[in-house]
Design an enzyme around this catalytic site. Structure first.
Site, PDB file in Angstrom:
ATOM      1  N   HIS A  25      -9.056  -1.733   4.272  1.00 37.77           N
ATOM      2  CA  HIS A  25     -10.008  -2.611   3.568  1.00 37.77           C
ATOM      3  C   HIS A  25     -11.389  -1.985   3.658  1.00 37.77           C
ATOM      4  O   HIS A  25     -12.330  -2.600   4.173  1.00 37.77           O
ATOM      5  CB  HIS A  25     -10.052  -4.023   4.186  1.00 37.77           C
ATOM      6  N   HIS A  31       3.204  -7.779  -4.856  1.00 29.78           N
ATOM      7  CA  HIS A  31       1.790  -8.009  -4.536  1.00 29.78           C
ATOM      8  C   HIS A  31       1.014  -6.806  -5.057  1.00 29.78           C
ATOM      9  O   HIS A  31       1.525  -5.684  -5.004  1.00 29.78           O
ATOM     10  CB  HIS A  31       1.658  -8.156  -3.017  1.00 29.78           C
ATOM     11  N   GLU A  37      -2.431  -5.782  -4.429  1.00 26.63           N
ATOM     12  CA  GLU A  37      -3.578  -5.156  -3.783  1.00 26.63           C
ATOM     13  C   GLU A  37      -3.376  -3.643  -3.933  1.00 26.63           C
ATOM     14  O   GLU A  37      -2.225  -3.158  -3.958  1.00 26.63           O
ATOM     15  CB  GLU A  37      -3.640  -5.582  -2.304  1.00 26.63           C
ATOM     16  N   ASP A  77      -3.258  -1.094  -2.181  1.00 30.39           N
ATOM     17  CA  ASP A  77      -2.401  -0.317  -1.275  1.00 30.39           C
ATOM     18  C   ASP A  77      -0.942  -0.350  -1.729  1.00 30.39           C
ATOM     19  O   ASP A  77      -0.138   0.486  -1.296  1.00 30.39           O
ATOM     20  CB  ASP A  77      -2.535  -0.767   0.186  1.00 30.39           C
ATOM     21  N   HIS A 137      -1.084 -12.921   1.173  1.00 36.22           N
ATOM     22  CA  HIS A 137      -2.430 -13.390   1.422  1.00 36.22           C
ATOM     23  C   HIS A 137      -3.328 -13.291   0.207  1.00 36.22           C
ATOM     24  O   HIS A 137      -4.552 -13.497   0.308  1.00 36.22           O
ATOM     25  CB  HIS A 137      -3.039 -12.591   2.592  1.00 36.22           C
ATOM     26  N   ASP A 193       3.438  -8.092   2.387  1.00 37.45           N
ATOM     27  CA  ASP A 193       2.537  -8.039   3.550  1.00 37.45           C
ATOM     28  C   ASP A 193       3.005  -8.931   4.716  1.00 37.45           C
ATOM     29  O   ASP A 193       2.752  -8.613   5.881  1.00 37.45           O
ATOM     30  CB  ASP A 193       1.124  -8.487   3.153  1.00 37.45           C
ATOM     31  N   TYR A 202      -2.373  -7.718  13.277  1.00 32.73           N
ATOM     32  CA  TYR A 202      -2.271  -7.869  11.818  1.00 32.73           C
ATOM     33  C   TYR A 202      -2.345  -9.358  11.457  1.00 32.73           C
ATOM     34  O   TYR A 202      -3.076  -9.767  10.554  1.00 32.73           O
ATOM     35  CB  TYR A 202      -0.948  -7.261  11.399  1.00 32.73           C
ATOM     36  N   HIS A 252       4.348  -2.996   5.062  1.00 32.63           N
ATOM     37  CA  HIS A 252       3.647  -2.136   6.031  1.00 32.63           C
ATOM     38  C   HIS A 252       4.448  -2.125   7.334  1.00 32.63           C
ATOM     39  O   HIS A 252       4.830  -3.185   7.841  1.00 32.63           O
ATOM     40  CB  HIS A 252       2.256  -2.680   6.374  1.00 32.63           C
TER      41      HIS A 252
HETATM   42 FE1  FEO Z   1      -2.409  -7.240   0.723  1.00 32.56          FE
HETATM   43 FE2  FEO Z   1      -0.909  -4.581   2.015  1.00 32.56          FE
HETATM   44  O1  FEO Z   1      -1.918  -5.483   0.770  1.00 32.56           O
END
Ligand code: FEO
Length: 397
Positions: free
Chosen positions: A25, A81, A83, A85, A147, A166, A194, A227
């Site tokens: 982030h 998702h 985001e 990444d 999230h 996530d 996390y 992750h």
């Molecule tokens: Fe919310 Fe791993 O991105």
């Protein structure tokens, strides 16, 4: 790049492990053990790619993926998702297979288009929608605000795999892919960190969502996150942990986080720690100078604490910037169910304790007293007062 790994009869991990990354982030989150961006290939009568990877690995990843499979044979892409990444490599992928439909939530489509200007065939899904793949099928479960507003999970029948994205992940770029093959201490430390730093603000929703998923009575043999490790051995152990963590989690711990100019505020913190110890010897005490620890470390320790004391001297009518950052982080995380107090030293103008209290009073934390101020330096009397303050604090919480 790490070699792709078989996960089950129909599923292969086709992700990337990033062991070099130190922050996430931007610079907001400190990573101690790297991370991974997990992507999965489902091979049935239909072939599905679940999630992509971060943009910086896009070319390498696509090259590896082409050696694994003819991209033109991929029937569907599922984006749980978006985001960057997980969606960073999507644009390059879509240049290769522009006609492949993307399954995602309505918000997912919005984010993909806004971030990546991708014009594709979007198939919008909701909780309970199913995609037939042959022997198996994928069922989608919206995970709104877990999230991000676009988040969802997918469940693969037959192989009994929950692709949770996530949720249940951790930033752990381990050499091993499965939870039973990696260092357990790092795995659980990273999983808690996390949760503490990323998921705590959404705790109430997490409880409701886990209850909802459990109510489906699905058999879950593996949880494939986006992750870190795949939960293969006792996969529901992490779900049970989340149920603990999402309900105002606390251990028998007090964290004293402070910054200091000429050591008086540090001495106050140490005397308070002595007072806590005198009344509650079993309580774990974390003394953290806000300049010496990262915000990630401090917020993780606060997450574990039943009580937190925040200390800063006054400088130029304000608190020290390291403590301002910590308090801003605490406010953002929206911790609940913890008792807090404030303290600080001063010379001719004591504003710091009031500033800290004002900020704490905007949170859901319980401020147990008016705070403690010491003028100039600690002497025998004020040292005793700090000791008593610590002793009273631990008795109150
Ligand atoms: Fe919310 Fe791993 O991105």
């Amino acid at each position: 790049m790490k070699k792709f790994v078989d996960v089950s009869k129909h599923v292969k991990w086709v992700g990337v492990v990033d062991q070099d990354i130190k922050t996430f982030h931007g610079e907001e989150l400190e990573l101690s053990n790297g991370t991974s961006y997990n992507s999965y290939l489902i091979r049935d009568e239909k072939i599905v790619l679940v999630d992509t990877v971060i943009q910086k690995y896009s070319r390498e990843w696509l090259q590896e993926l082409k050696e694994e499979i003819d991209l033109d044979t991929i029937d569907y892409i599922v984006m749980n998702h978006n985001e960057p990444d997980h969606s960073g490599a999507l644009k390059d992928l879509m240049k290769e297979i522009p006609n492949t439909p993307i399954y995602c939530t309505a918000k997912g489509k919005e984010i993909i288009q806004a971030y990546h200007s991708i014009d594709a065939e979007f198939r919008i899904v909701k909780t309970g929608d199913t995609l037939e793949l042959g022997e198996t099928n994928l069922t989608f479960v919206e995970m709104k605000m877990l999230h991000w507003p676009d988040s969802m999970a997918s469940y693969l029948s037959q192989d009994n795999i929950l692709f949770s994205n996530d949720a249940f992940g951790q930033h752990y770029g381990a050499n091993a892919l499965f939870n039973d093959e990696c260092d357990q201490e790092i795995l659980w430390d990273e999983s808690l960190k996390y949760y503490a730093c990323i998921l705590t603000p959404f705790s109430a929703m997490i409880k409701r969502k886990i209850d909802e998923i459990l109510s489906f009575n699905l058999t879950i043999d593996q949880i494939c996150t986006s992750h870190g490790v795949i939960w293969r051995k006792n996969p529901l152990e992490i779900v049970t942990k989340y149920m603990e963590w999402c309900q105002d989690y606390k251990e028998d711990q007090v964290t004293i986080v402070y910054d200091t100019m000429w050591e008086t505020t540090r001495k106050m913190a140490e005397s308070m720690a002595d007072g806590i110890r005198s009344k509650s010897p079993s309580t774990h005490i974390m003394l953290m100078n806000a300049c010496k620890y990262s915000e990630t470390e401090i917020l993780t320790e606060i997450f574990k604490s039943k009580g937190v004391l925040f200390g800063s001297p006054t400088i130029n009518n304000r608190i020290l910037p390291s403590m301002a950052a910590v308090l801003e982080g605490v406010k953002g995380i929206n911790f609940k169910g913890k008792s807090v107090g404030s303290f600080g030293s001063y010379g001719w103008n004591c504003r710091s304790v009031g500033i800290i209290n004002d900020l704490l009073n905007t949170t859901a934390l319980t401020v147990v007293n008016d705070g403690l101020k010491v003028n100039w330096n600690l002497n025998k009397d004020s040292k005793e007062i700090c000791f008593e303050y610590g002793a009273d604090f631990v008795e109150q919480i």
